[in-house]
Enzyme design. Structure first.
Site, PDB file in Angstrom:
ATOM      1  N   GLU A  67       2.391  -0.800   4.635  1.00  0.00           N
ATOM      2  CA  GLU A  67       2.084   0.574   4.228  1.00  0.00           C
ATOM      3  C   GLU A  67       3.394   1.320   4.004  1.00  0.00           C
ATOM      4  O   GLU A  67       4.269   1.334   4.878  1.00  0.00           O
ATOM      5  CB  GLU A  67       1.259   1.292   5.291  1.00  0.00           C
ATOM      6  CG  GLU A  67      -0.172   0.808   5.409  1.00  0.00           C
ATOM      7  CD  GLU A  67      -1.098   1.456   4.384  1.00  0.00           C
ATOM      8  OE1 GLU A  67      -0.610   2.266   3.562  1.00  0.00           O
ATOM      9  OE2 GLU A  67      -2.302   1.150   4.420  1.00  0.00           O
TER      10      GLU A  67
ATOM     11  N   HIS B  94      -2.588  -3.253  -3.372  1.00  0.00           N
ATOM     12  CA  HIS B  94      -3.981  -3.057  -2.975  1.00  0.00           C
ATOM     13  C   HIS B  94      -4.865  -2.936  -4.213  1.00  0.00           C
ATOM     14  O   HIS B  94      -6.003  -3.428  -4.239  1.00  0.00           O
ATOM     15  CB  HIS B  94      -4.082  -1.800  -2.098  1.00  0.00           C
ATOM     16  CG  HIS B  94      -5.270  -1.791  -1.209  1.00  0.00           C
ATOM     17  ND1 HIS B  94      -5.546  -0.743  -0.360  1.00  0.00           N
ATOM     18  CD2 HIS B  94      -6.269  -2.685  -1.020  1.00  0.00           C
ATOM     19  CE1 HIS B  94      -6.663  -1.004   0.308  1.00  0.00           C
ATOM     20  NE2 HIS B  94      -7.116  -2.176  -0.065  1.00  0.00           N
TER      21      HIS B  94
ATOM     22  N   HIS C  17       0.838  -1.194   0.000  1.00  0.00           N
ATOM     23  CA  HIS C  17       0.000   0.000   0.000  1.00  0.00           C
ATOM     24  C   HIS C  17       0.877   1.250   0.000  1.00  0.00           C
ATOM     25  O   HIS C  17       2.075   1.179   0.274  1.00  0.00           O
ATOM     26  CB  HIS C  17      -0.839   0.072   1.282  1.00  0.00           C
ATOM     27  CG  HIS C  17      -1.658  -1.132   1.583  1.00  0.00           C
ATOM     28  ND1 HIS C  17      -2.996  -1.202   1.316  1.00  0.00           N
ATOM     29  CD2 HIS C  17      -1.327  -2.316   2.168  1.00  0.00           C
ATOM     30  CE1 HIS C  17      -3.477  -2.362   1.724  1.00  0.00           C
ATOM     31  NE2 HIS C  17      -2.484  -3.070   2.232  1.00  0.00           N
ATOM     32  N   TYR C  18       0.262   2.412  -0.266  1.00  0.00           N
ATOM     33  CA  TYR C  18       0.855   3.681   0.147  1.00  0.00           C
ATOM     34  C   TYR C  18      -0.120   4.374   1.086  1.00  0.00           C
ATOM     35  O   TYR C  18      -1.325   4.104   1.090  1.00  0.00           O
ATOM     36  CB  TYR C  18       1.244   4.576  -1.027  1.00  0.00           C
ATOM     37  CG  TYR C  18       0.152   4.985  -1.997  1.00  0.00           C
ATOM     38  CD1 TYR C  18      -1.069   5.513  -1.583  1.00  0.00           C
ATOM     39  CD2 TYR C  18       0.372   4.897  -3.369  1.00  0.00           C
ATOM     40  CE1 TYR C  18      -2.034   5.916  -2.482  1.00  0.00           C
ATOM     41  CE2 TYR C  18      -0.588   5.292  -4.285  1.00  0.00           C
ATOM     42  CZ  TYR C  18      -1.790   5.806  -3.826  1.00  0.00           C
ATOM     43  OH  TYR C  18      -2.742   6.204  -4.726  1.00  0.00           O
ATOM     44  N   THR C  19       0.423   5.305   1.886  1.00  0.00           N
ATOM     45  CA  THR C  19      -0.390   5.905   2.944  1.00  0.00           C
ATOM     46  C   THR C  19      -1.141   7.153   2.502  1.00  0.00           C
ATOM     47  O   THR C  19      -2.152   7.504   3.107  1.00  0.00           O
ATOM     48  CB  THR C  19       0.489   6.288   4.145  1.00  0.00           C
ATOM     49  OG1 THR C  19       1.452   7.278   3.729  1.00  0.00           O
ATOM     50  CG2 THR C  19       1.217   5.069   4.704  1.00  0.00           C
TER      51      THR C  19
ATOM     52  N   ASP D  10      -3.643   2.219  -5.044  1.00  0.00           N
ATOM     53  CA  ASP D  10      -2.314   2.111  -4.433  1.00  0.00           C
ATOM     54  C   ASP D  10      -1.751   0.696  -4.611  1.00  0.00           C
ATOM     55  O   ASP D  10      -2.510  -0.260  -4.708  1.00  0.00           O
ATOM     56  CB  ASP D  10      -2.361   2.494  -2.947  1.00  0.00           C
ATOM     57  CG  ASP D  10      -3.292   1.627  -2.104  1.00  0.00           C
ATOM     58  OD1 ASP D  10      -4.455   1.434  -2.506  1.00  0.00           O
ATOM     59  OD2 ASP D  10      -2.857   1.147  -1.044  1.00  0.00           O
TER      60      ASP D  10
END
Length: 277
Positions: free
Chosen positions: A120, A167, A51-53, A177
Site C-alpha cells: 500500500e 490492484h 495499491h494506493y491508500t 488503484d
C-alpha cells in the site's frame, strides 16, 4: 590413549545430541523433528500487487491494522530516513496472508491474497475538483523507497515481471488503484515489472494512427493471454472498457478512456512478444 578415546566419544555424543536438539521444535503438546527437509516445495509468494491508500499516513496505518483489511507493507509519501535509508512499515509477515486483493484474477490464479505480497502506497488517489479529476503524484522519496522494497521482494521470490501488477489489473471491475500516475516505468527501469519496448510498439503500430479503432476481439484476446480476466466476444461493453482502461493506466497512462485503439493493440502485442513469445 584411552582418555583420548573417551574425549572423542564424548565430543561425538555431544555433537549428536546438539544436532538432534536443534532440529526439534517444542510445540507444547508435541515435538516436531525438522531434521528431514523436503526438496519439493516452494514459496507461496507468486505475485506482487501495488495499491494506493486514498487516505493519509496516520489513517492508512489505523485502517490497515484494524479488523477488515491489511497489507504486508505501507510506503509513506514522505518516508523518514534512518541510517541513511528510507523506512517503510511492515504490517504482516511475508509468509502470512494479508487481506489486500479481494476477489481477483491474474494469469489463471484467483483470490490473490493467498499468493501475493501487497504494498500500500500512501496516496490520496483521485481528487475531484471543479476543473475535473486530478490525481496526486507519487513523490520522488516515496518512489525511491518503493523501488528498494519492491526490488528486494522480486529478487528474493523470483517474481516474473508480468506478475508485478496493480490492484486495477487483478480486479478491474472494482478497483482503479494505483492510478495513472503510479511510476510503473520507473520501476521497470529499476528491474521491477514489465514494460514494452518502444521499437516493438512502433513495429506493431505499423504506421497506423495511434487513435485509430482496433479490433475489439483481437485486443481482448491479447489481454487475456497477458493475464487479464476479460471476455473474448468482441463486444466493447462496460466490463471490457474497464479492463482496457486498467491496461492503459498501467502501460499508457496519458489516455485510459478504455477504447480499443491501435496504440493499445500495439502495446499489448509488444508485451506478448517480449514476455510470452
Amino acid at each position: 590413549m584411552r582418555a583420548s578415546f573417551r574425549l572423542c566419544a564424548l565430543a561425538f555424543a555431544c555433537a549428536f545430541i546438539t544436532a538432534c536438539t536443534t532440529t526439534m521444535l517444542n510445540r507444547g503438546t508435541y515435538q516436531a523433528d525438522t531434521q528431514y527437509q523436503a526438496r519439493n516445495a516452494d514459496s507461496r509468494v507468486r505475485f506482487l500487487v501495488m495499491h494506493y491508500t486514498e487516505i493519509d499516513e496516520a489513517r492508512s496505518l489505523a485502517v490497515l491494522t484494524g479488523d477488515e483489511v491489511s497489507a504486508h507493507y505501507v510506503v509513506p509519501d514522505a518516508p523518514r530516513i534512518q541510517n541513511g535509508e528510507p523506512v517503510v512499515y511492515q504490517l504482516v509477515p511475508e509468509d502470512k496472508r494479508a487481506w489486500h486483493a479481494g476477489q481477483s484474477f491474474w494469469q489463471g490464479a484467483t483470490e490473490l491474497n493467498a499468493s501475493s505480497i501487497g504494498i500500500e502506497n500512501v496516496n490520496l488517489g483521485p481528487i475531484d475538483t471543479p476543473s475535473g479529476r486530478m490525481w496526486q503524484p507519487y513523490p520522488p522519496a516515496q518512489i525511491d523507497a518503493l523501488i528498494k522494497l519492491s526490488r528486494d521482494i522480486v529478487e528474493r521470490y523470483r517474481i516474473p515481471p508480468t506478475r508485478v501488477v496493480g490492484h486495477s489489473d487483478i480486479a478491474p471491475q472494482r478497483k482503479i488503484d494505483p492510478g495513472p500516475l503510479f511510476p510503473w516505468h520507473a520501476l521497470y527501469e529499476a528491474g521491477i515489472g514489465a514494460w514494452p519496448d518502444d521499437a516493438d510498439v512502433a513495429r506493431h503500430l505499423a504506421g497506423r494512427d495511434a487513435k485509430a479503432p482496433a479490433d475489439v476481439r483481437a485486443l481482448q484476446e491479447k489481454l487475456k493471454r497477458y493475464g487479464y480476466d476479460v471476455a473474448t466476444d468482441g463486444v466493447l461493453d462496460e466490463k471490457t472498457r474497464r479492463v482496457f482502461s486498467a491496461f492503459q493506466m498501467h502501460f499508457r497512462p496519458f489516455d485510459y478512456a478504455g477504447n480499443a485503439d491501435a496504440e493499445s493493440d500495439a502495446i499489448a502485442a509488444a508485451l506478448l512478444d517480449k514476455y510470452f513469445p
